[in-house]
Design a protein around this motif. Sequence first.
Motif, mmCIF file in Angstrom:
data_model
loop_
_atom_site.group_PDB
_atom_site.id
_atom_site.type_symbol
_atom_site.label_atom_id
_atom_site.label_comp_id
_atom_site.label_asym_id
_atom_site.label_seq_id
_atom_site.Cartn_x
_atom_site.Cartn_y
_atom_site.Cartn_z
ATOM 1 N N LEU A 191 0.852 -1.176 0.000
ATOM 2 C CA LEU A 191 0.000 0.000 0.000
ATOM 3 C C LEU A 191 0.895 1.236 0.000
ATOM 4 N N LEU A 192 0.516 2.241 -0.801
ATOM 5 C CA LEU A 192 1.257 3.514 -0.853
ATOM 6 C C LEU A 192 0.266 4.640 -0.578
ATOM 7 N N SER A 193 0.672 5.599 0.253
ATOM 8 C CA SER A 193 -0.270 6.619 0.734
ATOM 9 C C SER A 193 -0.600 7.713 -0.268
ATOM 10 N N GLY A 204 6.180 12.967 2.705
ATOM 11 C CA GLY A 204 4.871 12.902 3.347
ATOM 12 C C GLY A 204 4.102 11.665 2.915
ATOM 13 N N GLN A 205 4.832 10.643 2.510
ATOM 14 C CA GLN A 205 4.181 9.395 2.095
ATOM 15 C C GLN A 205 4.714 8.250 2.937
ATOM 16 N N PHE A 206 3.956 7.159 2.945
ATOM 17 C CA PHE A 206 4.494 5.949 3.543
ATOM 18 C C PHE A 206 4.001 4.727 2.789
ATOM 19 N N LEU A 207 4.785 3.684 2.894
ATOM 20 C CA LEU A 207 4.478 2.378 2.324
ATOM 21 C C LEU A 207 4.067 1.456 3.457
ATOM 22 N N ALA A 208 3.105 0.578 3.183
ATOM 23 C CA ALA A 208 2.740 -0.423 4.182
ATOM 24 C C ALA A 208 2.547 -1.758 3.481
ATOM 25 N N VAL A 209 2.946 -2.815 4.138
ATOM 26 C CA VAL A 209 2.631 -4.161 3.656
ATOM 27 C C VAL A 209 1.510 -4.696 4.545
#
Lengths: 330, 330
Positions: free
Chosen positions: A161-163, A265-270
Amino acid sequence: MSHGAGGKASRRLVEGLFAPLLLSGSDGALTDAAHIEIGGAPVHFTTDSFVVKPLRFPGGSIGELAVNGTINDLAVSGARARAIVVTFILEEGLSSSVLEAEVRAMSAALSRAGVAMVGGDTKVVERGKADGMYISTAGIGSPIFGITIDARTVRPGDRVLLSGPVGDHGITILLARGELDLEADLCSDTRSVLPMVEALAAEAGPGIRWMRDPTRGGVATALNELARDCGLGVELLEEEIPIHDAVRGACELLGLDPLHIANEGQFLAVIAPEYADLALNALQQTEGGDDARIIGQIREEPANAVLVNTRYGGSRIVDMLVGDPLPRIC
Amino acid sequence: MSHGAGGKASRRLVEGLFAPLLLSGSDGALTDAAHIEIGGAPVHFTTDSFVVKPLRFPGGSIGELAVNGTINDLAVSGARARAIVVTFILEEGLSSSVLEAEVRAMSAALSRAGVAMVGGDTKVVERGKADGMYISTAGIGSPIFGITIDARTVRPGDRVLLSGPVGDHGITILLARGELDLEADLCSDTRSVLPMVEALAAEAGPGIRWMRDPTRGGVATALNELARDCGLGVELLEEEIPIHDAVRGACELLGLDPLHIANEGQFLAVIAPEYADLALNALQQTEGGDDARIIGQIREEPANAVLVNTRYGGSRIVDMLVGDPLPRIC
């Protein structure tokens, strides 16, 4: 310069020199914040320094970046920032209005996030021994209830997932320097990602395996580090990765890959597959999360690497950032 | 430059700009480390930056100073350092052996103190935009049992204890620069004061009212801050203040007051009179504490000031450091 760029040379410096000598208790996975225990309470602890040039740029400035950078490092480690300390290294002759503007920018960022600044230090060096000002921040935070961030828990089939859009910060800085004959209507994405991380934790907490903010070295470097840390492959769908036209255009002209460009100002999530829709909805319903996307998934192969399926049906391996196309981006 | 010197101009900068905008929860007394609570556990949190020139000098180096400085700021706030983070700002072209030497110096200082380094960050700036390397450290610690440091508890009649000779660090740095035609057999006093603080806490804990490490601005600045924070006077006996001959000689030649010279391995403590002998004995029996002395006491008058009774029967008021006779001392 490449040793400070957050890519391969930085990682070699950290793994070859700093980690063996300094991080004696390290378990090998280099995260954005350390987890320690003080008086029985879990505490996350992180630090970062900022040498961005120019000091102010469309959408932000060094002071605001320094506060949000530390809040974000804690957020993607699964913690809410509780207190921040700061050091300033100032160049002799720096105008007091420039310093005051940055202190005000920090103050505003702290207020927005509800985080306290609890201490600091200032040094002044002679003219020509710094570039206006450098800032270091360190922060401590307490765990956000119900989430655990650990690359070793990532499994094939998990979603990435990318914000929001990639590359805005890096390209904004590049253009703000005015060294290129390019203009674009673009702002840095600098902001606290904590509200989005908290929304994600509330709606899909048990499904969160890993998070990272793709700053220096960009999305490609962050995901290559993940691939290495979990021993699996990351497969991305290029057409799902949000990119503003101005960033895409500047990258094409300059021969840069947007996946290597810094974000602030973004984040990645698995996310475990059964939580992926919940997670995406949670982000999209949080302010600033409208452009969040699922951009790929975890595969067995290519192990330890990041593969991008291009919009034209081909695929390519994207490595960590090598060298430093954009020095002093943060 | 004087805004970074730790004296009057630094205090104006902190009180006029940083504190009102950034330290919103501050109670007015500016201490070396903040006390906060995380998950019910008390945590002390501090930060400091280091721009000392030259990077290496007799008795120490920037890396070792950065580790011990943070351990000492925590120690004099009444805490044992538990974890440290570090940021490096490196000048492009810095030799890797110079960097490695500092990493090794940090590692050795951490081992000696039994403190873990848990994270860090590195930035590189172009040649001419730094001076070799700058280091910032931040540290968290947990309270040393049984002591409370608070200038507001200081009372007339309390004794002022000093751990050892003053001025060694500042004068060593000055001589190491080689700009003066002076030589002396002198080393920086850089070291962790934690063992001495722990010995003091064990033997005279309930008697400890206040502590401070007299770094930039020296003993005079630290005690002027105390006088202001407690609203009382500090009376010193000049002949009781230990000073190496080399420091005294250099100060006389250069027109400096040894009480304004920076120290990196000493601390001041204010002790209730009934604990003064216990405290002095505890320090003198700890390694490195042989030269500890009671150098004065707290009086009603002169309120908010430091008075020195000279060895010739006169007395003089010693102010905080004004200006910066010795830039980049730490």
